[in-house]
Scaffold this motif. Structure first.
Motif, short mmCIF file in Angstrom:
data_model
loop_
_atom_site.label_atom_id
_atom_site.label_comp_id
_atom_site.label_asym_id
_atom_site.label_seq_id
_atom_site.Cartn_x
_atom_site.Cartn_y
_atom_site.Cartn_z
N VAL A 101 0.83 -1.21 0.00
CA VAL A 101 0.00 0.00 0.00
C VAL A 101 0.87 1.26 0.00
CG1 VAL A 101 -1.75 1.28 1.28
CG2 VAL A 101 -1.86 -1.20 1.16
N CYS A 102 1.86 1.32 0.89
CA CYS A 102 2.67 2.53 1.03
C CYS A 102 4.04 2.40 0.36
CB CYS A 102 2.85 2.87 2.50
SG CYS A 102 3.77 1.63 3.43
N LYS A 103 4.32 1.29 -0.25
CA LYS A 103 5.60 1.03 -0.95
C LYS A 103 6.80 1.12 -0.01
CE LYS A 103 3.45 1.20 -5.05
NZ LYS A 103 2.07 1.09 -4.68
N VAL B 90 0.92 7.34 3.74
CA VAL B 90 0.06 7.41 2.56
C VAL B 90 -0.54 8.81 2.48
CG1 VAL B 90 -0.53 4.96 2.43
CG2 VAL B 90 -1.87 6.45 3.88
N SER B 91 -0.88 9.25 1.27
CA SER B 91 -1.50 10.57 1.08
C SER B 91 -3.01 10.44 1.06
CB SER B 91 -1.03 11.18 -0.24
OG SER B 91 0.34 11.43 -0.20
N ARG B 92 -3.67 11.39 1.70
CA ARG B 92 -5.13 11.42 1.74
C ARG B 92 -5.58 12.80 1.28
NH1 ARG B 92 -8.09 6.91 2.77
NH2 ARG B 92 -9.68 8.48 3.10
N THR B 93 -6.69 12.84 0.56
CA THR B 93 -7.26 14.11 0.12
C THR B 93 -8.01 14.75 1.27
OG1 THR B 93 -7.49 13.22 -2.10
CG2 THR B 93 -8.76 15.17 -1.58
N LEU C 278 -2.30 2.38 7.42
CA LEU C 278 -3.04 1.49 8.32
C LEU C 278 -2.81 0.02 8.02
CD1 LEU C 278 -6.40 3.42 8.53
CD2 LEU C 278 -4.52 3.41 10.15
N ASN C 279 -2.23 -0.28 6.87
CA ASN C 279 -1.96 -1.68 6.52
C ASN C 279 -0.75 -2.21 7.31
OD1 ASN C 279 -2.48 -4.05 5.02
ND2 ASN C 279 -0.79 -3.55 3.65
N CYS C 280 0.32 -1.41 7.39
CA CYS C 280 1.53 -1.86 8.09
C CYS C 280 1.77 -1.09 9.38
CB CYS C 280 2.73 -1.71 7.18
SG CYS C 280 3.12 -0.01 6.75
N LEU C 281 0.88 -0.17 9.72
CA LEU C 281 0.97 0.66 10.92
C LEU C 281 2.27 1.47 10.98
CD1 LEU C 281 -0.55 -1.79 13.52
CD2 LEU C 281 -1.68 0.09 12.33
N GLY C 282 2.72 1.95 9.82
CA GLY C 282 3.86 2.84 9.76
C GLY C 282 5.22 2.18 9.73
N SER C 283 5.30 0.86 9.78
CA SER C 283 6.59 0.20 9.80
C SER C 283 7.20 0.07 8.40
CB SER C 283 6.48 -1.19 10.43
OG SER C 283 5.74 -2.05 9.58
N GLY C 284 6.38 0.04 7.36
CA GLY C 284 6.87 -0.11 6.00
C GLY C 284 7.05 -1.55 5.58
N GLU C 285 6.89 -2.48 6.50
CA GLU C 285 7.04 -3.90 6.19
C GLU C 285 5.67 -4.54 5.97
OE1 GLU C 285 9.10 -5.62 9.46
OE2 GLU C 285 10.85 -4.34 9.21
N ALA C 286 5.62 -5.51 5.09
CA ALA C 286 4.38 -6.20 4.81
C ALA C 286 3.91 -6.94 6.06
CB ALA C 286 4.55 -7.18 3.66
N PRO C 287 2.62 -6.83 6.39
CA PRO C 287 2.11 -7.53 7.57
C PRO C 287 2.11 -9.04 7.37
CG PRO C 287 0.33 -6.47 6.39
CD PRO C 287 1.61 -6.05 5.72
N ALA C 288 2.32 -9.77 8.44
CA ALA C 288 2.31 -11.23 8.36
C ALA C 288 0.88 -11.73 8.15
CB ALA C 288 2.88 -11.82 9.65
N SER C 289 0.77 -12.78 7.39
CA SER C 289 -0.57 -13.32 7.12
C SER C 289 -1.11 -14.11 8.26
CB SER C 289 -0.51 -14.22 5.90
OG SER C 289 -0.16 -13.45 4.78
#
Length: 55
Positions: free
Chosen positions: A16-18, A23-26, A44-55
């Motif tokens: 999501v945030c690469k 992330v940018s919001r309007t 909100l996907n990685c909570l600011g860590s930048g790492e992919a969340p574990a499944s």
């Protein structure tokens, strides 16, 4: 005999945030909800860590 060092595996980046953690919001204001600009926020996907969340 010398051992070869293997490079450590890097964690996967968030899709999501690469990997940036932001992330940018309007931003919308007024009754008609007109757009006035953009604002960065926490991913909100990685909570600011930048790492992919574990499944």
């Amino acid at each position: 005999m010398a051992r070869k060092k293997t490079p450590e595996a890097q964690p996967a980046k968030c899709s999501v945030c690469k990997g940036s953690g932001e992330v940018s919001r309007t931003v919308r204001v007024g009754r008609k909800r007109r757009e006035v600009g953009q604002q960065t926020g926490l991913c909100l996907n990685c909570l600011g860590s930048g790492e992919a969340p574990a499944s």
